[in-house]
Design a protein around this motif. Structure first.
Motif, short mmCIF file in Angstrom:
data_model
loop_
_atom_site.label_atom_id
_atom_site.label_comp_id
_atom_site.label_asym_id
_atom_site.label_seq_id
_atom_site.Cartn_x
_atom_site.Cartn_y
_atom_site.Cartn_z
N HIS A 289 6.04 1.80 3.47
CA HIS A 289 4.57 1.73 3.54
C HIS A 289 4.07 0.29 3.41
O HIS A 289 3.16 -0.13 4.13
CB HIS A 289 3.95 2.61 2.45
CG HIS A 289 2.47 2.49 2.36
ND1 HIS A 289 1.63 3.04 3.31
CD2 HIS A 289 1.68 1.86 1.47
CE1 HIS A 289 0.38 2.76 2.98
NE2 HIS A 289 0.38 2.05 1.87
N LEU A 290 4.64 -0.48 2.49
CA LEU A 290 4.18 -1.86 2.31
C LEU A 290 4.50 -2.73 3.51
O LEU A 290 3.70 -3.60 3.88
CB LEU A 290 4.78 -2.47 1.04
CG LEU A 290 4.19 -1.95 -0.26
CD1 LEU A 290 4.92 -2.55 -1.45
CD2 LEU A 290 2.70 -2.24 -0.35
N GLU A 291 5.65 -2.52 4.14
CA GLU A 291 5.96 -3.28 5.36
C GLU A 291 4.95 -2.96 6.45
O GLU A 291 4.47 -3.86 7.14
CB GLU A 291 7.37 -2.98 5.85
CG GLU A 291 8.46 -3.63 5.05
CD GLU A 291 9.85 -3.40 5.60
OE1 GLU A 291 10.77 -4.09 5.14
OE2 GLU A 291 10.03 -2.54 6.50
N ARG A 292 4.60 -1.68 6.60
CA ARG A 292 3.59 -1.30 7.61
C ARG A 292 2.25 -1.94 7.29
O ARG A 292 1.57 -2.46 8.16
CB ARG A 292 3.43 0.23 7.67
CG ARG A 292 4.50 0.96 8.40
CD ARG A 292 4.14 2.41 8.68
NE ARG A 292 3.49 3.11 7.58
CZ ARG A 292 4.12 3.79 6.62
NH1 ARG A 292 5.44 3.85 6.62
NH2 ARG A 292 3.45 4.41 5.68
N THR A 293 1.85 -1.89 6.03
CA THR A 293 0.54 -2.38 5.63
C THR A 293 0.44 -3.90 5.70
O THR A 293 -0.54 -4.44 6.21
CB THR A 293 0.21 -1.91 4.20
OG1 THR A 293 0.27 -0.48 4.17
CG2 THR A 293 -1.17 -2.36 3.77
N LEU A 294 1.47 -4.58 5.20
CA LEU A 294 1.44 -6.05 5.17
C LEU A 294 1.93 -6.68 6.47
O LEU A 294 1.69 -7.86 6.71
CB LEU A 294 2.27 -6.57 4.00
CG LEU A 294 1.77 -6.16 2.60
CD1 LEU A 294 2.72 -6.66 1.53
CD2 LEU A 294 0.36 -6.66 2.36
N SER B 266 10.06 -6.58 3.77
CA SER B 266 9.95 -6.61 2.31
C SER B 266 10.60 -7.86 1.72
O SER B 266 10.15 -8.36 0.69
CB SER B 266 10.55 -5.35 1.70
OG SER B 266 11.90 -5.20 2.07
N ALA B 267 11.63 -8.40 2.36
CA ALA B 267 12.28 -9.62 1.88
C ALA B 267 11.32 -10.82 1.95
O ALA B 267 11.52 -11.81 1.25
CB ALA B 267 13.52 -9.91 2.71
N ASP B 268 10.27 -10.71 2.75
CA ASP B 268 9.30 -11.80 2.92
C ASP B 268 8.04 -11.63 2.08
O ASP B 268 7.14 -12.47 2.15
CB ASP B 268 8.91 -11.94 4.39
CG ASP B 268 10.09 -12.31 5.26
OD1 ASP B 268 11.00 -13.02 4.78
OD2 ASP B 268 10.11 -11.89 6.43
N PHE B 269 7.95 -10.56 1.28
CA PHE B 269 6.77 -10.35 0.45
C PHE B 269 6.68 -11.47 -0.58
O PHE B 269 7.68 -11.89 -1.15
CB PHE B 269 6.84 -9.03 -0.31
CG PHE B 269 6.75 -7.79 0.52
CD1 PHE B 269 7.02 -6.56 -0.06
CD2 PHE B 269 6.40 -7.81 1.86
CE1 PHE B 269 6.95 -5.39 0.68
CE2 PHE B 269 6.33 -6.66 2.60
CZ PHE B 269 6.60 -5.45 2.01
#
Length: 103
Positions: free
Chosen positions: A13-18, A22-25
């Protein structure tokens, strides 16, 4: 850098939203997301020395506190918690931070 559209089908979900892996968050990404979504609690999950999965729950009561819990490299800076629990020191990259959605 991949385009935001390349994450449209991500199961994360966070990858879709951002719109990024995730490794780049960054901490700023997470803070902005938590603020925007009105998330009230952050859970830190880690594997303790006994091999069991442990969870620490932090209620977010201010932006300053959120910044503190996301930048601290141990599960808790509270001495009473640290002495009552058995856990190894946690490097910031080894802890999984999972926001809990409470609306």
């Amino acid at each position: 850098m991949e385009s935001k559209n390349s994450f449209a089908m991500s199961r994360n979900h966070l990858e879709r939203t951002l719109g990024k892996a995730s490794a780049d968050f960054t901490r700023a990404d997470i803070i902005e997301y938590i603020s925007r979504e009105g998330i009230e609690m952050v859970n830190f999950m880690y594997v303790a020395a006994d091999g069991r999965l442990k969870t620490l729950n932090f209620v977010i009561n201010s932006l300053e506190y959120l910044e503190t819990i996301l930048s601290t490299s141990s599960p808790s800076s509270r001495p009473d918690v640290a002495t009552s629990m058995s856990f190894p020191a946690i490097h910031p990259h080894s802890a999984t931070r999972l926001p809990r959605f409470l609306h």
